[in-house]
Design a protein around this motif. Structure first.
Motif, PDB file in Angstrom:
ATOM      1  N   GLN A 158      -6.435  -4.436  -0.351  1.00  0.00           N
ATOM      2  CA  GLN A 158      -5.828  -5.745  -0.195  1.00  0.00           C
ATOM      3  C   GLN A 158      -5.849  -6.111   1.294  1.00  0.00           C
ATOM      4  OE1 GLN A 158      -5.015  -7.505  -2.960  1.00  0.00           O
ATOM      5  NE2 GLN A 158      -5.858  -5.711  -4.020  1.00  0.00           N
ATOM      6  N   PRO A 159      -5.747  -7.398   1.625  1.00  0.00           N
ATOM      7  CA  PRO A 159      -5.748  -7.779   3.036  1.00  0.00           C
ATOM      8  C   PRO A 159      -4.701  -7.054   3.876  1.00  0.00           C
ATOM      9  CG  PRO A 159      -6.070  -9.716   1.680  1.00  0.00           C
ATOM     10  CD  PRO A 159      -5.781  -8.577   0.742  1.00  0.00           C
ATOM     11  N   GLU A 160      -3.504  -6.831   3.291  1.00  0.00           N
ATOM     12  CA  GLU A 160      -2.463  -6.135   4.058  1.00  0.00           C
ATOM     13  C   GLU A 160      -2.831  -4.672   4.299  1.00  0.00           C
ATOM     14  OE1 GLU A 160      -0.895  -6.461  -0.270  1.00  0.00           O
ATOM     15  OE2 GLU A 160      -2.025  -7.689   1.178  1.00  0.00           O
TER      16      GLU A 160
ATOM     17  N   MET B 123       0.856  -1.198   0.000  1.00  0.00           N
ATOM     18  CA  MET B 123       0.000   0.000   0.000  1.00  0.00           C
ATOM     19  C   MET B 123       0.887   1.241   0.000  1.00  0.00           C
ATOM     20  SD  MET B 123      -3.311   0.617   2.431  1.00  0.00           S
ATOM     21  CE  MET B 123      -2.410   1.116   3.887  1.00  0.00           C
ATOM     22  N   ALA B 124       1.788   1.341  -0.978  1.00  0.00           N
ATOM     23  CA  ALA B 124       2.801   2.396  -0.976  1.00  0.00           C
ATOM     24  C   ALA B 124       2.203   3.740  -1.397  1.00  0.00           C
ATOM     25  CB  ALA B 124       3.937   2.018  -1.911  1.00  0.00           C
ATOM     26  N   ASN B 125       2.479   4.765  -0.587  1.00  0.00           N
ATOM     27  CA  ASN B 125       2.174   6.150  -0.906  1.00  0.00           C
ATOM     28  C   ASN B 125       0.725   6.366  -1.347  1.00  0.00           C
ATOM     29  OD1 ASN B 125       4.901   6.819  -0.387  1.00  0.00           O
ATOM     30  ND2 ASN B 125       5.456   6.172  -2.446  1.00  0.00           N
ATOM     31  N   LYS B 126      -0.216   5.819  -0.590  1.00  0.00           N
ATOM     32  CA  LYS B 126      -1.625   6.029  -0.866  1.00  0.00           C
ATOM     33  C   LYS B 126      -2.190   7.018   0.135  1.00  0.00           C
ATOM     34  CE  LYS B 126      -2.367   1.375  -2.723  1.00  0.00           C
ATOM     35  NZ  LYS B 126      -3.079   0.091  -2.557  1.00  0.00           N
ATOM     36  N   THR B 127      -3.015   7.930  -0.341  1.00  0.00           N
ATOM     37  CA  THR B 127      -3.650   8.925   0.518  1.00  0.00           C
ATOM     38  C   THR B 127      -5.158   8.822   0.346  1.00  0.00           C
ATOM     39  OG1 THR B 127      -1.754  10.408   0.289  1.00  0.00           O
ATOM     40  CG2 THR B 127      -3.803  11.368   1.084  1.00  0.00           C
ATOM     41  N   TRP B 128      -5.850   8.520   1.434  1.00  0.00           N
ATOM     42  CA  TRP B 128      -7.298   8.388   1.408  1.00  0.00           C
ATOM     43  C   TRP B 128      -7.893   9.182   2.560  1.00  0.00           C
ATOM     44  CZ3 TRP B 128      -6.658   2.388   1.625  1.00  0.00           C
ATOM     45  CH2 TRP B 128      -6.267   1.910   0.365  1.00  0.00           C
TER      46      TRP B 128
ATOM     47  N   SER C  38      -9.852 -10.138   6.074  1.00  0.00           N
ATOM     48  CA  SER C  38     -10.844 -10.954   5.379  1.00  0.00           C
ATOM     49  C   SER C  38     -12.096 -10.138   5.082  1.00  0.00           C
ATOM     50  CB  SER C  38     -11.201 -12.180   6.217  1.00  0.00           C
ATOM     51  OG  SER C  38     -11.687 -11.797   7.498  1.00  0.00           O
ATOM     52  N   GLU C  39     -12.657 -10.324   3.895  1.00  0.00           N
ATOM     53  CA  GLU C  39     -13.921  -9.663   3.556  1.00  0.00           C
ATOM     54  C   GLU C  39     -15.073 -10.554   3.993  1.00  0.00           C
ATOM     55  OE1 GLU C  39     -16.286  -7.383  -0.087  1.00  0.00           O
ATOM     56  OE2 GLU C  39     -14.395  -8.410  -0.504  1.00  0.00           O
TER      57      GLU C  39
ATOM     58  N   ILE D 253     -17.576  -5.011   3.752  1.00  0.00           N
ATOM     59  CA  ILE D 253     -17.025  -5.073   5.117  1.00  0.00           C
ATOM     60  C   ILE D 253     -15.760  -5.914   5.123  1.00  0.00           C
ATOM     61  CG2 ILE D 253     -17.502  -5.681   7.517  1.00  0.00           C
ATOM     62  CD1 ILE D 253     -20.493  -5.894   5.394  1.00  0.00           C
ATOM     63  N   PHE D 254     -14.708  -5.362   5.739  1.00  0.00           N
ATOM     64  CA  PHE D 254     -13.435  -6.067   5.869  1.00  0.00           C
ATOM     65  C   PHE D 254     -13.066  -6.135   7.345  1.00  0.00           C
ATOM     66  CE2 PHE D 254     -13.620  -4.117   1.737  1.00  0.00           C
ATOM     67  CZ  PHE D 254     -13.121  -5.076   0.872  1.00  0.00           C
ATOM     68  N   ASN D 255     -12.770  -7.343   7.824  1.00  0.00           N
ATOM     69  CA  ASN D 255     -12.356  -7.513   9.208  1.00  0.00           C
ATOM     70  C   ASN D 255     -10.942  -7.004   9.429  1.00  0.00           C
ATOM     71  OD1 ASN D 255     -14.681  -8.604  10.339  1.00  0.00           O
ATOM     72  ND2 ASN D 255     -14.095 -10.703   9.874  1.00  0.00           N
TER      73      ASN D 255
END
Length: 283
Positions: A31-33, A1-6, A73-74, A67-69
């Motif tokens: 992604q799960p990570e 998840m490199a250099n993402k801004t949300w 996991s979704e 929904i993601f835990n």
């Protein structure tokens, strides 16, 4: 998840806390990570689940609800999250429609913001057929005998769009949630794992409940497990049609008139803060 801004909003339903992401005006490929980093309470934002608001894929729905835990996991369903979803959509200016119809992996939910500030969720018809929970059993029953650590537990198995194991206890406060929860979550009778509810029936109108959630551990509240607990207690002949479910984080009101009927959950949803997530791709 490199250099993402949300941008995100931190919310909770009775202490069951969420990071809510606007996937209508932002682009996501979670992604799960990614989920594990966001949910980490030391290195991330911290939450039980991540909720993603997306455009509906069905013409008869207003939005898609995912929904993601915390473990990445979704999953199909989250009742407390559904109430937060309704408040988030209105607050973010995505829609002022009330009620909202949203699609989930488990089917459709109807979300109604009430004048008293609470949110009512039509959770649909509880699923009792073992193959559809899924749960390994020959036929539907109000009680199932579950082998566990050399003993046999009497349980209920219910799906509210996600699988639940319900176990009656004499004292909710001393229930072995942390000890039994992780093992029961992964019991081979539940091939997709399950949420585990330890429920103390105090009267036909009142239940005390603690929940071990699959992929998240014990949480302060689990809306779908509260719904499943009322279904179980009703099938056992011990609960009325309207029940107050007391959770560590607060109380939910559940209405269910019996098999084949829609179940309704009423409770609060709260905004904690808005923020921006900037990931450097590692802890």
């Amino acid at each position: 998840m490199a250099n993402k801004t949300w941008t995100f909003t931190k919310m909770h339903g009775l202490g069951n806390d969420f990071v809510v992401l606007d996937g209508v005006r932002q682009s996501f490929s979670l992604q799960p990570e990614d989920c594990r980093r966001i949910a980490d309470r030391h290195f991330g934002i911290g939450c039980d689940q991540i909720l993603l608001v997306e455009k509906a894929q069905r013409p008869d729905c207003d939005f898609r609800y995912r929904i993601f835990n915390a473990d990445g996991s979704e999953v199909n369903q989250c009742g407390n999250g559904a109430r937060c979803f309704a408040v988030f959509v209105q607050r973010a200016g995505l829609s002022d429609k009330n009620p909202l119809r949203v699609e989930t992996r488990a089917g459709q939910l109807l979300l109604q913001r009430r004048a008293d500030g609470l949110v009512e969720v039509d959770m649909g018809v509880p699923i009792l057929e073992p193959a559809h929970i899924p749960f390994v059993a020959a036929a539907p029953a109000s009680h199932y005998a579950l082998p566990f650590r050399g003993q046999t537990l009497s349980i209920a198995a219910v799906s509210m769009g996600n699988p639940h194991l319900l176990l009656a206890v004499n004292d909710c406060a001393s229930a072995p949630v942390a000890d039994w929860g992780p093992e029961l979550e992964r019991h081979p009778a539940f091939p997709e794992r399950c949420n585990v509810g330890f429920m103390q029936i105090k009267s036909p109108q009142a239940v005390q409940l603690r929940t071990w959630e699959r992929g998240a551990g014990e949480t302060l509240a689990c809306g779908s497990n509260a719904c499943a607990a009322v279904v179980a207690g009703s099938l056992w002949g011990r609960l009325a049609e309207q029940v107050q479910v007391e959770l560590p984080g607060g109380t939910l009101e559940i209405h269910w008139s019996g098999p084949g009927a829609h179940l309704h959950m009423i409770g609060p949803a709260a905004v904690v803060y808005d923020g921006t997530w900037v990931s450097q791709g590692g802890k």
